[in-house]
Design an enzyme around this catalytic site. Structure first.
Site, PDB file in Angstrom:
ATOM      1  N   ILE A  41     -18.725 -10.258 -13.835  1.00 37.79           N
ATOM      2  CA  ILE A  41     -18.092  -9.052 -14.349  1.00 37.79           C
ATOM      3  C   ILE A  41     -16.873  -8.694 -13.525  1.00 37.79           C
ATOM      4  CG2 ILE A  41     -18.396  -6.570 -14.671  1.00 37.79           C
ATOM      5  CD1 ILE A  41     -19.734  -8.292 -16.795  1.00 37.79           C
ATOM      6  N   CYS A  42     -16.970  -8.778 -12.206  1.00 38.15           N
ATOM      7  CA  CYS A  42     -15.875  -8.361 -11.329  1.00 38.15           C
ATOM      8  C   CYS A  42     -14.574  -9.062 -11.698  1.00 38.15           C
ATOM      9  CB  CYS A  42     -16.224  -8.645  -9.874  1.00 38.15           C
ATOM     10  SG  CYS A  42     -14.874  -8.327  -8.729  1.00 38.15           S
ATOM     11  N   LYS A  51      -7.322  -4.005 -11.955  1.00 38.10           N
ATOM     12  CA  LYS A  51      -6.191  -3.900 -11.019  1.00 38.10           C
ATOM     13  C   LYS A  51      -4.895  -4.343 -11.675  1.00 38.10           C
ATOM     14  CE  LYS A  51      -9.284  -2.400  -8.559  1.00 38.10           C
ATOM     15  NZ  LYS A  51     -10.155  -2.374  -9.726  1.00 38.10           N
ATOM     16  N   GLY A 200     -14.458   5.722 -13.366  1.00 37.87           N
ATOM     17  CA  GLY A 200     -13.961   6.829 -14.169  1.00 37.87           C
ATOM     18  C   GLY A 200     -12.552   7.247 -13.805  1.00 37.87           C
ATOM     19  N   VAL A 285     -20.743   6.561 -16.116  1.00 38.77           N
ATOM     20  CA  VAL A 285     -21.781   7.284 -15.380  1.00 38.77           C
ATOM     21  C   VAL A 285     -22.626   6.342 -14.517  1.00 38.77           C
ATOM     22  CG1 VAL A 285     -21.903   9.241 -16.940  1.00 38.77           C
ATOM     23  CG2 VAL A 285     -23.249   7.190 -17.449  1.00 38.77           C
ATOM     24  N   HIS A 459       5.988   0.037  13.916  1.00 38.33           N
ATOM     25  CA  HIS A 459       6.809   1.085  13.316  1.00 38.33           C
ATOM     26  C   HIS A 459       8.004   0.456  12.610  1.00 38.33           C
ATOM     27  CE1 HIS A 459       8.931   4.920  12.913  1.00 38.33           C
ATOM     28  NE2 HIS A 459      10.030   4.286  13.342  1.00 38.33           N
TER      29      HIS A 459
END
Length: 480
Positions: A41-42, A51, A200, A285, A459
């Site tokens: 499924i993933c 994504k 959701g 859900v 940085h």
């Protein structure tokens, strides 16, 4: 005569295929059984294709705000078929890659529905239909078919499916699960999302960013219920700013279906009700483990709340039967499944392993803003009896965030005041799903606040917000 293996893995999702590959690497003769998808499924209907959809939404949203970057973009729009097609293409490419990896590692693929008939034996028959109710998915080239297979070690990795609430069951047309939400035939002008976990809110963001009117209904007092309340509140503010309507402490009590829309009755938890009409509703859900029809009941494998009970090494109460991934309980995440599977087969091999520590597993939500966390929330840390030092740093004080045009975000760190142990880290903002791993590594290495404060962060980077949040916990923050 049955084909004999050392290890058989039932399910070829991220947990299953990684487990099978690691088993083969350790010298075990290994097979993996699946009825539909290499990658599970993933890869095919979850993590990866969503994504891809979210990336399209992010780019589209940025195009609409090109002027903020000194750019010009006119006549912007989208082709729904191409957006969905790109997502499906990404999944297809990666599913083929899984097949290549299994072949490379000499893992046999067996195609069909598996039943453990007794300890050490698996019967496989052809699948009768796909998960979406269509024709069964044809086997990949070189896969074995129906038959009987044996192995002293059988690892169940059958994953999970969307939870359905009585009276609010998805029908694939007007009430969707994530399956239908990923491949809409037409774009809904309005959408009701029931549930505000990761699934959701990701779909709520996608459809809102692409132009739909979106309402989220959550029965609990906050959205993103597993997240730190402060982070969830920050995210809620961003969602509402982009026009998503959010109803917490509320639940959908009924749905009336029209020809091409639904009307939902909402209980506000305070004695009042209201109605919302939308083109479509997504039921998000939660999920339940696929424990049925595998033979677990007959073998006496302990099942609790639709998941298999294990000991942290993948072992069930029945010798020779193991479980990993979603079927082995929360958190139901692909990276948890993969790590759990590696622990399981390395334990079978007799290697020195550590039981799965669920507190060290990061969680990520990939909407905009992104949300990421690991460890205890502030409330859970207090409940556990810790005296705390808590640090916070907002992205508005970070040069890279401002340069990117992403100044709305926040990092929160939670330390044990007595030992300096990092108990939890919680983040919301641009690219925090990539940043969280720094805190995950720190927690696994038992890094203290002193180590983190003495670490030099590059940085300009968003990672400097992590450093400042640590410094803030100890009264040493510089840029706030």
């Amino acid at each position: 005569m049955a084909d004999a293996y050392d290890i058989i893995v039932v399910g070829a999702g991220p947990g299953g295929y990684v487990t099978a590959i690691r088993a083969a690497q350790l010298g075990f003769k290994t097979a993996v059984i699946d009825r539909e998808h290499l990658g599970g499924i993933c890869l095919n209907w979850g993590c990866i294709p969503t994504k891809a959809l979210l990336r399209s939404a992010e780019v589209y949203h940025t195009m609409q705000h090109a002027d903020a970057y000194g750019l010009s973009a006119t006549g912007t729009g989208f082709d729904l078929g191409k957006v969905v097609g790109r997502s499906r293409g990404v999944s297809a490419q990666l599913s083929g890659g899984v097949g290549f990896l299994l072949k490379k590692n000499k893992v046999d693929v067996i195609w069909g529905e598996a039943t453990i008939t007794k300890v050490g034996t698996v019967a496989v028959k052809p699948a009768t239909r796909s998960a979406l109710g269509g024709k069964p998915v044809p086997p990949p080239k070189g896969a074995k078919a129906e038959g009987t297979y044996t192995a002293p070690h059988i690892i169940v990795a059958t994953g999970a499916r969307p939870r359905a609430l009585p009276g609010l069951e998805p029908d694939g047309k007007l009430i969707w699960t994530y399956y239908e939400a990923m491949v809409p035939q037409t774009f809904p002008k309005s959408l009701l999302v029931m549930g505000s976990g990761a699934i959701g809110v990701e779909f709520a963001y996608f459809y809102r960013a692409m132009g739909a009117e979106v309402t989220i209904v959550e029965v609990l007092p906050q959205i993103l219920p597993v997240e730190d309340p402060e982070i969830a509140a920050f995210a809620r503010g961003r969602f509402e700013k982009m026009g998503i309507k959010i109803l917490t402490g509320s639940k959908v009590t009924g749905v009336v279906k029209g020809a091409d829309s639904i009307t939902a009755t909402i209980d506000d938890g305070k004695g009042g009700t209201s109605q919302i009409t939308a083109d479509r509703m997504i039921s998000a859900v939660g999920v339940v483990g696929n424990t049925e029809n595998i033979g677990l009941e007959a073998l006496g494998v302990k099942v609790e709340r639709n998941t298999v009970a294990t000991d942290g090494f993948g072992r069930t109460n029945v010798a020779g039967i193991y479980a990993i991934g979603d079927i082995a309980g929360p958190p139901m995440l692909a990276h948890k499944a993969e790590h759990e599977g590696v622990i399981c087969v390395e334990t079978i091999k007799g290697m020195h392993t550590h039981a799965l520590d669920r507190a060290m597993i990061p969680g990520c939500t990939y909407c905009q803003p992104q949300i990421a966390s690991v460890g205890l929330t502030e409330a859970k840390a207090k409940e556990a009896g810790h005296k705390l030092k808590v640090g916070r740093f907002k992205f508005i004080g970070n040069g890279k965030a401002i340069a990117l045009g992403e100044p709305e975000g926040m990092v929160k760190t939670i330390f044990d005041a007595d030992t300096g142990q990092l108990l939890g880290a919680h983040m919301v903002g641009a690219e925090v799903t990539e940043l969280i791993q720094g805190f995950v590594v720190a927690m696994n290495l038992e890094t203290t606040e002193e180590d983190l404060m003495h670490t030099v962060f590059p940085h300009p980077t968003l990672s400097e917000t992590m450093h400042e949040a640590v410094l803030d916990a100890y009264g040493r923050v510089v840029h706030a």
